[in-house]
Design a protein around this motif. Structure first.
Motif, PDB file in Angstrom:
ATOM      1  N   ASN A 294      17.456  44.418 -60.645  1.00 37.75           N
ATOM      2  CA  ASN A 294      16.606  44.910 -59.564  1.00 37.75           C
ATOM      3  C   ASN A 294      15.152  44.489 -59.729  1.00 37.75           C
ATOM      4  O   ASN A 294      14.231  45.198 -59.328  1.00 37.75           O
ATOM      5  CB  ASN A 294      16.713  46.442 -59.451  1.00 37.75           C
ATOM      6  CG  ASN A 294      16.321  47.155 -60.747  1.00 37.75           C
ATOM      7  OD1 ASN A 294      15.820  46.526 -61.691  1.00 37.75           O
ATOM      8  ND2 ASN A 294      16.542  48.457 -60.799  1.00 37.75           N
ATOM      9  N   SER A 295      14.933  43.317 -60.331  1.00 40.43           N
ATOM     10  CA  SER A 295      13.594  42.792 -60.505  1.00 40.43           C
ATOM     11  C   SER A 295      13.120  42.099 -59.233  1.00 40.43           C
ATOM     12  O   SER A 295      13.912  41.480 -58.519  1.00 40.43           O
ATOM     13  CB  SER A 295      13.568  41.790 -61.672  1.00 40.43           C
ATOM     14  OG  SER A 295      12.347  41.087 -61.714  1.00 40.43           O
ATOM     15  N   SER A 296      11.828  42.175 -58.964  1.00 36.71           N
ATOM     16  CA  SER A 296      11.282  41.494 -57.791  1.00 36.71           C
ATOM     17  C   SER A 296      11.437  39.985 -57.888  1.00 36.71           C
ATOM     18  O   SER A 296      11.442  39.292 -56.868  1.00 36.71           O
ATOM     19  CB  SER A 296       9.801  41.849 -57.621  1.00 36.71           C
ATOM     20  OG  SER A 296       9.050  41.451 -58.747  1.00 36.71           O
ATOM     21  N   SER A 297      11.595  39.443 -59.093  1.00 34.68           N
ATOM     22  CA  SER A 297      11.763  37.997 -59.228  1.00 34.68           C
ATOM     23  C   SER A 297      13.040  37.511 -58.550  1.00 34.68           C
ATOM     24  O   SER A 297      13.137  36.353 -58.146  1.00 34.68           O
ATOM     25  CB  SER A 297      11.780  37.594 -60.711  1.00 34.68           C
ATOM     26  OG  SER A 297      12.903  38.139 -61.374  1.00 34.68           O
ATOM     27  N   GLY A 298      14.022  38.379 -58.420  1.00 33.84           N
ATOM     28  CA  GLY A 298      15.237  38.009 -57.723  1.00 33.84           C
ATOM     29  C   GLY A 298      15.027  37.788 -56.242  1.00 33.84           C
ATOM     30  O   GLY A 298      15.807  37.082 -55.592  1.00 33.84           O
ATOM     31  N   LEU A 299      13.956  38.380 -55.705  1.00 34.06           N
ATOM     32  CA  LEU A 299      13.652  38.212 -54.288  1.00 34.06           C
ATOM     33  C   LEU A 299      12.564  37.175 -54.053  1.00 34.06           C
ATOM     34  O   LEU A 299      12.538  36.530 -53.007  1.00 34.06           O
ATOM     35  CB  LEU A 299      13.217  39.553 -53.680  1.00 34.06           C
ATOM     36  CG  LEU A 299      14.331  40.515 -53.274  1.00 34.06           C
ATOM     37  CD1 LEU A 299      15.164  40.971 -54.460  1.00 34.06           C
ATOM     38  CD2 LEU A 299      13.742  41.724 -52.561  1.00 34.06           C
ATOM     39  N   LEU A 300      11.670  36.992 -55.036  1.00 31.13           N
ATOM     40  CA  LEU A 300      10.544  36.089 -54.862  1.00 31.13           C
ATOM     41  C   LEU A 300      10.827  34.698 -55.407  1.00 31.13           C
ATOM     42  O   LEU A 300      10.836  33.713 -54.666  1.00 31.13           O
ATOM     43  CB  LEU A 300       9.297  36.680 -55.540  1.00 31.13           C
ATOM     44  CG  LEU A 300       8.786  37.996 -54.970  1.00 31.13           C
ATOM     45  CD1 LEU A 300       7.636  38.524 -55.808  1.00 31.13           C
ATOM     46  CD2 LEU A 300       8.335  37.818 -53.527  1.00 31.13           C
ATOM     47  N   GLU A 301      11.064  34.595 -56.723  1.00 30.57           N
ATOM     48  CA  GLU A 301      11.203  33.282 -57.343  1.00 30.57           C
ATOM     49  C   GLU A 301      12.607  32.697 -57.247  1.00 30.57           C
ATOM     50  O   GLU A 301      12.771  31.480 -57.066  1.00 30.57           O
ATOM     51  CB  GLU A 301      10.789  33.336 -58.824  1.00 30.57           C
ATOM     52  CG  GLU A 301       9.303  33.493 -59.052  1.00 30.57           C
ATOM     53  CD  GLU A 301       8.866  34.938 -59.195  1.00 30.57           C
ATOM     54  OE1 GLU A 301       7.769  35.169 -59.726  1.00 30.57           O
ATOM     55  OE2 GLU A 301       9.630  35.836 -58.777  1.00 30.57           O
ATOM     56  N   ALA A 302      13.640  33.529 -57.412  1.00 31.74           N
ATOM     57  CA  ALA A 302      15.009  33.011 -57.448  1.00 31.74           C
ATOM     58  C   ALA A 302      15.378  32.195 -56.205  1.00 31.74           C
ATOM     59  O   ALA A 302      15.944  31.098 -56.324  1.00 31.74           O
ATOM     60  CB  ALA A 302      16.009  34.148 -57.668  1.00 31.74           C
ATOM     61  N   PRO A 303      15.087  32.671 -54.992  1.00 33.58           N
ATOM     62  CA  PRO A 303      15.458  31.860 -53.826  1.00 33.58           C
ATOM     63  C   PRO A 303      14.769  30.506 -53.792  1.00 33.58           C
ATOM     64  O   PRO A 303      15.352  29.522 -53.314  1.00 33.58           O
ATOM     65  CB  PRO A 303      15.003  32.737 -52.646  1.00 33.58           C
ATOM     66  CG  PRO A 303      15.032  34.126 -53.172  1.00 33.58           C
ATOM     67  CD  PRO A 303      14.577  34.004 -54.598  1.00 33.58           C
ATOM     68  N   ALA A 304      13.541  30.424 -54.313  1.00 36.01           N
ATOM     69  CA  ALA A 304      12.836  29.142 -54.327  1.00 36.01           C
ATOM     70  C   ALA A 304      13.492  28.146 -55.273  1.00 36.01           C
ATOM     71  O   ALA A 304      13.325  26.935 -55.124  1.00 36.01           O
ATOM     72  CB  ALA A 304      11.377  29.351 -54.715  1.00 36.01           C
ATOM     73  N   LEU A 305      14.248  28.644 -56.252  1.00 35.13           N
ATOM     74  CA  LEU A 305      14.969  27.786 -57.194  1.00 35.13           C
ATOM     75  C   LEU A 305      16.438  27.625 -56.800  1.00 35.13           C
ATOM     76  O   LEU A 305      17.242  27.113 -57.580  1.00 35.13           O
ATOM     77  CB  LEU A 305      14.861  28.363 -58.604  1.00 35.13           C
ATOM     78  CG  LEU A 305      13.468  28.250 -59.237  1.00 35.13           C
ATOM     79  CD1 LEU A 305      13.358  29.140 -60.468  1.00 35.13           C
ATOM     80  CD2 LEU A 305      13.174  26.803 -59.605  1.00 35.13           C
TER      81      LEU A 305
END
Length: 399
Positions: A294-305
């Motif tokens: 449930n980290s915000s990185s899953g919504l912010l950075e992950a899709p960009a990668l």
């Protein structure tokens, strides 16, 4: 010769520092600006890896350290830490006398700094306002920081509209995208081999990155929810798993102990880190099949990668989501079902995924505005009444 504008940036956690990195570089490299850096919170704690040392290793002088974390991770302990932070930041900011305070996000350490700055008549610039995380106390802190601040930098137009809806003057609210994407655009990520050597861990055919934080508006739920996640992971016996520990939130130590126990029971395919740093974290995020938790990185950075996300529970509810985010409740069957969907052949995760958070040039935009905005009357705030007709539709689904 003009006197450089003094910008005091506060950082209290490994994740937040990673987001701020390129903005700090932009400030340091501009002769018209002077960086003042204050480290606090988890950066100063041995339990969380003493990550202030990474800041120093990156070449940023730390002007002040504000100790505020207590040994307790109970709600009472966090509330007392907030009070200690206000006292510490009052002394630090009175000494540094910055022209502006720059803060990011929604954590209690940042809230303490902003409260001190408000009473010292120091204008505040807030990054990542206007977002919703309805399952966490951070939601209220974030909106409170908006009302304490004088300049606002949001990650999406829908968030800019929300900050204006909170009464902030439109000319002081800027949609610049998410700072985390600057790292993806500007860092040379590690190859798989370099990453394995750095982690001292061999990746497998299937790999998962897991970060799970307590849902701070739910009492005593951390252990139960994380146990459901571990039960789901047990159903994927061939998957190699990298855990990153949770933040210094209430009940965070419960999750840490469970991670350590799980790692001891699966030493060949499981490892865990208190802090990976931006380079290793993003490099790993690119290599894994999914980021889970449930980290915000899953919504912010992950899709960009182009990496899918299994987003568990309520912590991030309300944030804009790319198509690669799968939301599920904190139940073993639901989590396992989401992972099976990731591994199914019915959906391609390698196609171009529209991203709602910009294109990775946020640091340059923020630096320019911080540099050029007149400060003479910035402390004077007028409440802006937004007419209903001015509200815009959100440009992406929400979690």
């Amino acid at each position: 010769m003009a006197i450089p504008r003094k910008l005091c940036v506060i950082t209290g956690s490994r994740a937040e520092y990673g987001l701020l990195y390129w903005l700090l570089r932009e400030i340091v490299n501009d002769p018209d600006l002077q960086l003042q850096l204050v480290a606090t919170g988890m950066h100063l704690s041995p339990e969380f890896g003493l990550t202030w040392q990474q800041i120093a290793a990156d070449g940023f002088p730390i002007n002040r350290k504000v100790e505020m974390l207590l040994s307790s991770d109970t709600p009472v302990g966090i509330a007392k830490a907030l009070g200690l932070g206000v006292i510490g930041f009052a002394d630090a900011l009175a000494d540094l006398q910055p022209d502006m305070l720059v803060v990011l996000g929604d954590r209690f350490e940042i809230f303490a700094a902003a409260q001190a700055a408000l009473n010292l008549r120091i204008p505040i610039a807030h990054i990542h306002g206007g977002e919703l995380t309805e399952g966490a106390v951070d939601d209220a802190i974030r909106h409170s920081l908006t009302k304490l601040s004088h300049l606002h930098f949001t990650a999406a137009e829908a968030y800019r509209q929300r900050v204006i809806q909170l009464g902030e003057q439109p000319e002081r609210v800027f949609n610049v995208g998410a700072l985390g994407l600057d790292n993806i655009r500007r860092l040379r990520l590690l190859s798989r081999r370099e990453l394995e050597q750095s982690l001292d861990f061999k990746l497998g055919e299937r790999n998962l990155l897991v970060t799970f934080h307590p849902t701070t508006l739910e009492c005593d739920s951390a252990g139960e929810q994380f146990a459901q996640l571990l039960e789901a992971l047990d159903r994927f016996e061939d998957a190699h798993i990298v855990f990153t520990h949770s933040n210094a939130d209430a009940d965070g130590r419960v999750i840490g102990k469970m991670i350590n126990t799980y790692r001891e029971h699966h030493p060949q395919r499981v490892t865990a880190f208190v802090s990976l740093g931006s380079l290793r974290y993003l490099s790993l995020l690119r290599e894994v099949d999914a980021v889970v938790g449930n980290s915000s990185s899953g919504l912010l950075e992950a899709p960009a990668l182009q990496t899918p996300t299994v987003n568990i529970g309520e912590r991030q509810r309300g944030r804009l989501c790319a198509a690669s985010v799968i939301n599920c409740p904190p139940q073993a069957d639901a989590i396992a079902g989401a992972l099976r969907h990731v591994y199914s052949e019915t959906r391609s995760w390698n196609s171009e995924i529209p991203h709602p958070y910009g294109n990775g040039d946020s640091a340059v935009q923020i630096k320019r505005i911080l540099k050029d905005t007149p400060l003479e009357s910035i402390l004077m705030k007028r409440f802006f009444d937004l007419p209903p007709s001015a509200l815009q539709k959100q440009e992406a689904p929400v979690c």
